[in-house]
Design an enzyme around this catalytic site. Structure first.
Site, mmCIF file in Angstrom:
data_model
loop_
_atom_site.group_PDB
_atom_site.id
_atom_site.type_symbol
_atom_site.label_atom_id
_atom_site.label_comp_id
_atom_site.label_asym_id
_atom_site.label_seq_id
_atom_site.Cartn_x
_atom_site.Cartn_y
_atom_site.Cartn_z
ATOM 1 N N GLY A 172 0.760 -1.215 -0.192
ATOM 2 C CA GLY A 172 -0.383 -0.283 -0.165
ATOM 3 C C GLY A 172 0.988 1.484 0.515
ATOM 4 N N SER A 181 1.822 3.540 -1.814
ATOM 5 C CA SER A 181 1.152 4.994 -2.610
ATOM 6 C C SER A 181 0.236 5.390 -1.145
ATOM 7 C CB SER A 181 1.167 4.225 -4.492
ATOM 8 O OG SER A 181 0.083 3.658 -4.438
ATOM 9 N N LEU A 234 -1.683 6.508 4.368
ATOM 10 C CA LEU A 234 -0.976 6.063 5.409
ATOM 11 C C LEU A 234 0.494 5.769 5.351
ATOM 12 C CD1 LEU A 234 -0.568 5.203 8.709
ATOM 13 C CD2 LEU A 234 -1.399 2.927 7.533
ATOM 14 N N HIS A 283 -8.051 3.128 20.678
ATOM 15 C CA HIS A 283 -6.850 4.170 21.165
ATOM 16 C C HIS A 283 -7.537 4.378 23.064
ATOM 17 C CE1 HIS A 283 -5.475 5.035 17.162
ATOM 18 N NE2 HIS A 283 -6.715 5.649 17.067
ATOM 19 N N ARG A 322 -7.402 20.426 20.197
ATOM 20 C CA ARG A 322 -6.862 19.462 20.008
ATOM 21 C C ARG A 322 -5.801 18.752 21.143
ATOM 22 N NH1 ARG A 322 -1.339 17.493 18.282
ATOM 23 N NH2 ARG A 322 -1.898 15.788 17.412
ATOM 24 N N MET A 333 -0.268 17.463 38.609
ATOM 25 C CA MET A 333 -1.222 17.484 40.135
ATOM 26 C C MET A 333 -1.335 18.295 40.570
ATOM 27 S SD MET A 333 0.801 15.059 42.608
ATOM 28 C CE MET A 333 1.307 12.862 41.744
HETATM 29 C C1 BG6 Z 1 -6.622 7.823 13.505
HETATM 30 C C2 BG6 Z 1 -7.721 8.513 13.369
HETATM 31 O O1 BG6 Z 1 -6.125 6.391 14.348
HETATM 32 O O2 BG6 Z 1 -5.623 8.972 14.971
HETATM 33 C C3 BG6 Z 1 -7.436 9.407 13.312
HETATM 34 O O3 BG6 Z 1 -7.838 7.000 12.732
HETATM 35 C C4 BG6 Z 1 -7.383 10.265 14.384
HETATM 36 O O4 BG6 Z 1 -9.288 9.972 12.764
HETATM 37 C C5 BG6 Z 1 -5.825 9.927 14.722
HETATM 38 O O5 BG6 Z 1 -7.363 11.587 13.534
HETATM 39 C C6 BG6 Z 1 -5.684 10.144 15.489
HETATM 40 O O6 BG6 Z 1 -4.077 10.126 15.758
HETATM 41 P P1 BG6 Z 1 -3.134 11.073 16.657
HETATM 42 O O7 BG6 Z 1 -1.957 10.446 16.851
HETATM 43 O O8 BG6 Z 1 -3.163 12.484 16.034
HETATM 44 O O9 BG6 Z 1 -3.672 11.280 17.954
#
Ligand code: BG6
Length: 484
Positions: free
Chosen positions: A12, A14, A17, A250, A341, A379
């Site tokens: 994969g 090209s 990811l 995650h 973020r 903390m």
């Molecule tokens: C990926 C998700 O697994 O993790 C994405 O598919 C998400 O949607 C990304 O943006 C977030 O990763 P990080 O490392 O930027 O928090």
């Protein structure tokens, strides 16, 4: 240390990811001397008909430093790109994989005369629908030549399935072809510095040992926020939604590390045994402990259906039914297009009994682990407001990595995980039984959402998500603290 030839094959090559994560991670390892050019060969495999140089040109832009870089940087990029060869073929085509094997073998031959090892690392930067056929092709045509020693390992990316049944089917198909010890299921959150730090924090600090339980901890929050939407990935995202994209993998992995018992050793199997137990102890999720959201404008993406019921936000309360955690809600929250973020863990302690300072008003003790951005732990504690009066104020003991470890570059998650794969360390990879247990928790909820029985609430992009989520958190015991 092992040596001999190491072939890294990115399938994969090209795709997105591979360009954004896999090759840059390989490049970082190369830059640090961890992929010596006299041993390592990298192969890209994909369907697109391009030449070696065309692939290299496509990758170059993702490798050179954003600000342009010095001539030395550019030289390093060129040296790295020279290690890469491209092989074109379909994901179910015998010819393609035979050709790939031939190319890999060519490089191995010269090295074997010295020490005989042949190590082959296949990285599947591909959609899971092709995993079974690709794994079959690798198994039949591209295994390392075992008589020469060495190994073959396969790295797969999420999503591993859509629910319990599909994940189990995928696991069985791949499991017939490879041993569990050859399979590396990546969850890149397990490669993050502060996630890797969790075991050390919990089990190497006397401070935490006696406090880390239901007697002292009121609730735990694990939060992921992104301040952008699906950004052109709407078509992909809509098939999965935030629970499959972020929470089931995650955040649940992070939860396991926060909640697990102490493993008997650092052996990867011992650690993963403890993680599985946490997952298996989680109660079924109650409908009233779930809030789903979808941001306004999500359906404007032409690849998203107008009637999409897919959540881009979810808050879910998970309850671990064991001696340590009975009664402590784990509030897991993830959302796209929010106000910031950030990914963090918040361990909120109970109120002090018999409080003589009335400090409850100041907020509770909290231990916060910020995974990103700007890794930190702090903390929140109550101290006397400096001055003549006896007043209390909430303050922080703060360990910010940017300040404390100024001279240390924190490695990218993928970089670390690829190195683990080369070293054969499966600690930070998801074992098959973990995956199964994780799907089991979320499958009933996911099916209700897929069937339209649970609907996401609308929220404004750039907001905190639906207000109902804050209400749910408060209902289960989280006390909002301000500042910091
Ligand atoms: C990926 C998700 O697994 O993790 C994405 O598919 C998400 O949607 C990304 O943006 C977030 O990763 P990080 O490392 O930027 O928090």
């Amino acid at each position: 240390p092992e040596n001999g030839s190491l072939s890294i094959i990115v399938l994969g090559a090209s795709g997105d990811l591979a360009k954004k994560k896999t090759f840059p991670a390989l490049f970082n390892l190369f830059k640090q001397g961890l992929l010596p050019s006299n041993e390592v060969h990298i192969f890209g495999y994909a369907r697109t008909k391009i030449t070696d140089d065309e692939l290299r040109d496509r990758l170059r832009g993702y490798l050179i430093p954003k600000k342009g870089g010095s001539s030395k940087d550019l030289e390093t990029v060129s040296q790295f790109l020279q290690l890469i060869k491209y092989v074109c073929g379909a994901y179910d085509a015998e010819e393609g994989f035979r050709l790939l094997d031939k190319e890999i073998s060519k490089h191995e031959v010269s090295k074997h005369s010295e020490n005989g090892l042949s190590r082959r690392l296949f990285y599947l930067a591909l959609p899971p629908s092709v995993y079974p056929s690709v794994c079959k092709m690798i198994r039949h045509y591209c295994m390392n030549k075992t008589d020469l020693g060495g190994w073959t390992r396969v790295v797969v990316e999420k999503p591993f399935g859509r629910d319990l049944a599909s994940a189990e089917e995928l696991s069985s198909q791949i499991g017939e072809l490879f041993e569990e010890s050859q399979l590396y299921r990546i969850d890149h959150y397990l490669g993050k510095e502060l996630v890797q730090n969790l075991l050390v924090l919990r089990f190497a600090n006397r401070f935490f040992l006696p406090l880390w339980n239901r007697d002292n901890i009121d609730n735990v929050q694990i939060v992921f926020r992104e301040d952008f939407g699906t950004d052109g990935r709407g078509g992909y995202f809509d098939q999965y939604g935030i629970i499959r994209d972020i929470i089931q993998n995650h955040l649940l992995q992070v939860l396991c590390l926060v909640a697990m018992e102490k493993p008997i050793s650092l052996n990867p199997e011992n650690i993963r045994d403890e993680k599985v137990k946490v997952l298996q102890s989680i109660d079924p999720i109650k409908d009233e402990e779930v809030i789903l959201g979808q941001y306004d404008g999500y359906k404007d993406d032409p690849t998203v259906p107008d009637d999409s019921n897919t959540p881009t936000f979810a808050t879910v309360v998970l309850r671990i039914h064991n001696e340590r955690w009975e009664g402590v809600p784990f509030i897991v929250k993830a959302g796209k297009a929010l106000n910031s973020r950030k990914a963090e863990i918040r361990v909120q302690f109970k109120d002090v009994p018999g409080d003589i300072f009335k400090c409850k008003k100041q907020g509770r003790n909290e231990f916060v682990i910020r995974l990103q951005p700007s890794e930190a732990m702090y903390m929140k504690l109550t101290v006397k407001q400096p001055g003549l009066e006896m007043r209390t104020v909430q303050s922080e003991l703060d360990l910010s990595y940017g300040q404390r470890y100024q001279d240390t570059k924190i490695p990218e998650a993928y970089e670390r995980l690829i190195l683990d794969t080369i070293r054969g360390d499966q600690q930070h990879f998801v074992r098959r039984d973990e995956l199964k247990a994780a799907w089991k928790i979320f499958t009933p909820l996911l099916h209700k959402i897929d069937d339209g029985k649970l609907k996401p609430l609308p929220y404004k992009p750039g907001s905190r998500g639906p207000e109902a989520a804050d209400e749910l958190q408060a209902k289960v015991g989280y006390v909002q603290t301000h500042g910091y």
